[in-house]
Write an enzyme that holds these catalytic residues in place. Structure first.
Site, PDB file in Angstrom:
ATOM      1  N   GLY A 168       0.780  -1.241   0.000  1.00 39.24           N
ATOM      2  CA  GLY A 168       0.000   0.000   0.000  1.00 39.24           C
ATOM      3  C   GLY A 168       0.806   1.281   0.000  1.00 39.24           C
ATOM      4  O   GLY A 168       0.363   2.288  -0.545  1.00 39.24           O
TER       5      GLY A 168
ATOM      6  N   ASP B 177      -4.809   2.380  10.790  1.00 38.82           N
ATOM      7  CA  ASP B 177      -6.240   2.126  10.973  1.00 38.82           C
ATOM      8  C   ASP B 177      -6.422   1.553  12.385  1.00 38.82           C
ATOM      9  O   ASP B 177      -6.427   2.300  13.349  1.00 38.82           O
ATOM     10  CB  ASP B 177      -6.659   1.175   9.848  1.00 38.82           C
TER      11      ASP B 177
ATOM     12  N   ASP C 213      -5.746  -0.194  -1.844  1.00 42.67           N
ATOM     13  CA  ASP C 213      -6.540  -1.087  -2.684  1.00 42.67           C
ATOM     14  C   ASP C 213      -7.851  -1.510  -2.037  1.00 42.67           C
ATOM     15  O   ASP C 213      -8.046  -1.384  -0.829  1.00 42.67           O
ATOM     16  CB  ASP C 213      -5.747  -2.363  -2.984  1.00 42.67           C
TER      17      ASP C 213
ATOM     18  N   ARG D 123      -5.123   0.549  -6.905  1.00 41.89           N
ATOM     19  CA  ARG D 123      -3.864   1.111  -6.386  1.00 41.89           C
ATOM     20  C   ARG D 123      -3.281   2.148  -7.339  1.00 41.89           C
ATOM     21  O   ARG D 123      -2.562   3.042  -6.921  1.00 41.89           O
ATOM     22  CB  ARG D 123      -2.821   0.003  -6.191  1.00 41.89           C
TER      23      ARG D 123
HETATM   24  P1  IMP Z   1      -4.255  -1.723  10.547  1.00 43.40           P
HETATM   25  O1  IMP Z   1      -3.408  -2.895  10.902  1.00 43.40           O
HETATM   26  O2  IMP Z   1      -5.721  -1.953  10.906  1.00 43.40           O
HETATM   27  O3  IMP Z   1      -3.762  -0.389  11.032  1.00 43.40           O
HETATM   28  O4  IMP Z   1      -4.356  -1.737   8.995  1.00 43.40           O
HETATM   29  C1  IMP Z   1      -3.560  -1.081   8.190  1.00 43.40           C
HETATM   30  C2  IMP Z   1      -3.732  -1.637   6.791  1.00 43.40           C
HETATM   31  O5  IMP Z   1      -5.107  -1.832   6.464  1.00 43.40           O
HETATM   32  C3  IMP Z   1      -3.265  -0.626   5.805  1.00 43.40           C
HETATM   33  O6  IMP Z   1      -1.913  -0.820   5.509  1.00 43.40           O
HETATM   34  C4  IMP Z   1      -4.147  -0.885   4.604  1.00 43.40           C
HETATM   35  O7  IMP Z   1      -3.552  -1.869   3.792  1.00 43.40           O
HETATM   36  C5  IMP Z   1      -5.422  -1.447   5.154  1.00 43.40           C
HETATM   37  N1  IMP Z   1      -6.514  -0.432   5.198  1.00 43.40           N
HETATM   38  C6  IMP Z   1      -7.069   0.146   6.280  1.00 43.40           C
HETATM   39  N2  IMP Z   1      -8.018   1.033   5.941  1.00 43.40           N
HETATM   40  C7  IMP Z   1      -8.050   1.034   4.583  1.00 43.40           C
HETATM   41  C8  IMP Z   1      -8.814   1.774   3.602  1.00 43.40           C
HETATM   42  O8  IMP Z   1      -9.660   2.648   3.895  1.00 43.40           O
HETATM   43  N3  IMP Z   1      -8.537   1.481   2.312  1.00 43.40           N
HETATM   44  C9  IMP Z   1      -7.618   0.570   1.915  1.00 43.40           C
HETATM   45  N4  IMP Z   1      -6.882  -0.141   2.786  1.00 43.40           N
HETATM   46  C10 IMP Z   1      -7.090   0.099   4.110  1.00 43.40           C
HETATM   47 MG    MG Z   2      -1.266  -1.989   3.647  1.00 41.62          MG
END
Ligand code: IMP
Ligand code: MG
Length: 182
Positions: A43, A102, A160, A166
């Protein structure tokens, strides 16, 4: 692809302003350090490519891959490292570059993992921050944040949905029917 986008969240121009601002700060803050930029694949690859061209001090780059989402939209909380760095980072100042913070589970897992390699420091940089969705157990805070987003699923500029979108040059909100019909 464009017909799947409900609205543009950050335009190309806004993204350029963000990378310029963060790149300038990083160049100042890491002056004289052994800076290694680590892109969290896949990403952050576009953000990283633009950001590194705004950094005016010497740096190395490396890549790491963590998988947590599968094909869906929710982080499973179970983060696996599926591709490790290629180079030794012992004694280096690490800047971990992520697309979106996130739940925070991915960066938590990656920074714990990188810490075992004895870098001099680990600093976090994320293009986007979704603070409303944070896992309360994650206490990390990225030092460099491009922009905050509401609790909406965004795609483009590296981000994505099911590996698609992407290559959009901006960040947009996906029409809900795209994932509701999936
Ligand atoms: P975390 O481990 O929940 O912080 O997730 C982070 C990963 O979730 C990021 O690197 C993204 O790949 C994916 N992600 C979280 N939110 C989104 C979004 O709104 N669009 C696309 N990918 C997301
Ligand atoms: Mg990611």
């Amino acid at each position: 692809m464009l017909e799947d986008i409900k609205e543009v969240y950050f335009s190309k121009e806004q993204l350029e302003e963000i990378t310029e601002r963060i790149g300038t700060q990083i160049s100042r803050d890491f002056e004289g350090k052994e800076l290694v930029l680590i892109s969290v694949l896949k990403g952050s690859v576009i953000f990283m490519a633009d950001l590194m061209r705004k950094i005016t001090i010497p740096c190395r780059i490396d890549f790491i891959t963590a998988a947590s989402y599968g094909a869906g939209m929710e982080s499973s909380g179970n983060v696996n490292i599926t591709k490790d760095l290629s180079d030794n980072i012992e004694g280096c100042d690490i800047l971990l570059v992520e697309d979106i913070f996130d739940s925070g589970n991915t960066l938590q897992k990656l920074s714990d993992f990188l810490a075992t390699k004895n870098p001099a420091s680990i600093t976090l940089c994320t293009l986007l921050d979704k603070p409303k969705r944070r896992n309360p157990n994650v206490k990390l805070k990225p030092k460099y944040i491009g922009a905050e987003v509401q609790d909406e699923f965004v795609v483009g500029y590296g981000l994505d949905y099911n590996q698609k979108y992407r290559n959009l040059p901006f960040i947009g909100i996906l029409k809900p029917e795209i994932y509701e019909n999936a």
